[in-house]
Design an enzyme around this catalytic site. Structure first.
Site, PDB file in Angstrom:
ATOM      1  CG  ASN A 106      -1.679   1.492   2.183  1.00  0.00           C
ATOM      2  OD1 ASN A 106      -2.547   1.841   0.658  1.00  0.00           O
ATOM      3  ND2 ASN A 106      -1.654   1.407   2.471  1.00  0.00           N
ATOM      4  CG  HIS A 108      -1.085   6.425   4.237  1.00  0.00           C
ATOM      5  ND1 HIS A 108      -2.202   6.387   4.439  1.00  0.00           N
ATOM      6  CD2 HIS A 108      -0.045   6.671   5.725  1.00  0.00           C
ATOM      7  CE1 HIS A 108      -2.269   7.461   5.602  1.00  0.00           C
ATOM      8  NE2 HIS A 108      -1.303   8.149   6.171  1.00  0.00           N
ATOM      9  CD  GLU A 173       1.141   9.804  -2.419  1.00  0.00           C
ATOM     10  OE1 GLU A 173       0.743   8.230  -3.433  1.00  0.00           O
ATOM     11  OE2 GLU A 173       0.900  10.431  -1.763  1.00  0.00           O
TER      12      GLU A 173
HETATM   13  C1  GAR Z   1      -2.786   9.184  -2.898  1.00  0.00           C
HETATM   14  O1  GAR Z   1      -1.944  10.292  -2.270  1.00  0.00           O
HETATM   15  C2  GAR Z   1      -2.571   7.998  -1.575  1.00  0.00           C
HETATM   16  O2  GAR Z   1      -1.472   8.091  -1.275  1.00  0.00           O
HETATM   17  C3  GAR Z   1      -3.459   7.863  -0.755  1.00  0.00           C
HETATM   18  O3  GAR Z   1      -4.874   7.914  -1.829  1.00  0.00           O
HETATM   19  C4  GAR Z   1      -3.976   9.237  -2.945  1.00  0.00           C
HETATM   20  C5  GAR Z   1      -4.534   8.455  -4.487  1.00  0.00           C
HETATM   21  O4  GAR Z   1      -3.950   9.124  -5.139  1.00  0.00           O
HETATM   22  N1  GAR Z   1      -3.737   6.844  -0.182  1.00  0.00           N
HETATM   23  C6  GAR Z   1      -4.397   7.209   0.739  1.00  0.00           C
HETATM   24  O5  GAR Z   1      -4.561   7.809   1.671  1.00  0.00           O
HETATM   25  C7  GAR Z   1      -4.495   5.854   1.859  1.00  0.00           C
HETATM   26  N2  GAR Z   1      -4.315   5.075   2.675  1.00  0.00           N
HETATM   27  P1  GAR Z   1      -4.178   8.296  -6.648  1.00  0.00           P
HETATM   28  O6  GAR Z   1      -5.333   7.690  -6.041  1.00  0.00           O
HETATM   29  O7  GAR Z   1      -3.980  10.063  -7.684  1.00  0.00           O
HETATM   30  O8  GAR Z   1      -3.248   7.541  -6.994  1.00  0.00           O
END
Ligand code: GAR
Length: 213
Positions: A106, A108, A173
């Site tokens: 995952n 985060h 990320e």
């Molecule tokens: C990202 O920032 C990811 O890290 C977060 O949601 C976003 C999704 O963006 N995930 C969480 O918070 C999980 N706990 P994306 O759909 O553009 O990849």
């Protein structure tokens, strides 16, 4: 050599999915995206999968167990070897998490174990943290826990709001998710309790200061 088959679970925008698709477009990258599953029909990430000609399915969440059963069947049908959660915003069934133990990761947007759960960027600002970042980790049943594979640190600026900080973290990320999946695909990760060691991994020999002067 056969590439690792990755199944990506999304709920929305899918920019991390895109980063993985882009990485996998390089023939030398040791993993390919074999399947994308979204729990939401409106997820923008589904269009990204379609555009890249990656198989994709919508599995609506009637309940947690039904979603897990359908997702598990689809992942096995597509011979997925590693699941990557990429903005998948639902808690997963414990049995599903256990069945994919050490084969599910995952991302985060915080330096876990700080700021798990919702709105981690807002949490970092409210806490007055001078650094935040993002974490890729193996998934365990408790939310946003599990052995950490990779982290990236970004500074918090004095004039940051949630959106600006989120954008800075998101750029990081997009770098560490393809990196972490590559390390997994190369068989370089060893899990020992909560710690992951990376064979041949280089750790930077720096401390960052903020403020720097
Ligand atoms: C990202 O920032 C990811 O890290 C977060 O949601 C976003 C999704 O963006 N995930 C969480 O918070 C999980 N706990 P994306 O759909 O553009 O990849």
């Amino acid at each position: 050599m056969a590439r690792l088959r990755v199944g990506v679970l999304i709920s929305g925008r899918g920019s991390n999915l895109q980063a993985l698709i882009d990485a996998a477009a390089t023939p030398a990258y040791p993993a390919e995206i074999a399947l994308v599953i979204s729990n939401r029909l409106e997820a923008q990430g589904l269009q990204r999968a379609a555009q890249a000609a990656v198989p994709h399915e919508v599995i609506p969440e009637r309940d947690r167990a039904a979603f897990a059963a359908a997702a598990d069947a689809a992942l096995r049908r597509h011979r997925v070897e590693l699941i990557a959660l990429a903005g998948f915003m639902r808690l997963l069934d414990t049995g599903f998490v256990e069945a994919w133990q050490d084969r599910m990761v995952n991302i985060h947007p915080s330096l876990l174990p700080a700021f798990p759960g919702l709105h981690p960027q807002r949490q970092a600002l409210l806490a007055g943290a001078r650094f935040s970042g993002c974490t890729v980790h193996f998934v365990r049943p408790e939310m946003d826990t599990g052995p950490i594979i990779a982290q990236a640190v970004v500074p918090v600026h004095d004039d940051d709001d949630e959106e600006r900080l989120a954008a800075r973290i998101l750029a990081a990320e997009h770098q560490i998710y393809p990196l972490a999946v590559r390390l997994y695909a190369e068989g370089r990760l060893r899990i020992d309790g909560n710690r992951v060691t990376v064979a041949g991994g280089m750790t930077p020999d720096v401390a960052a200061l903020n403020p720097a002067a």
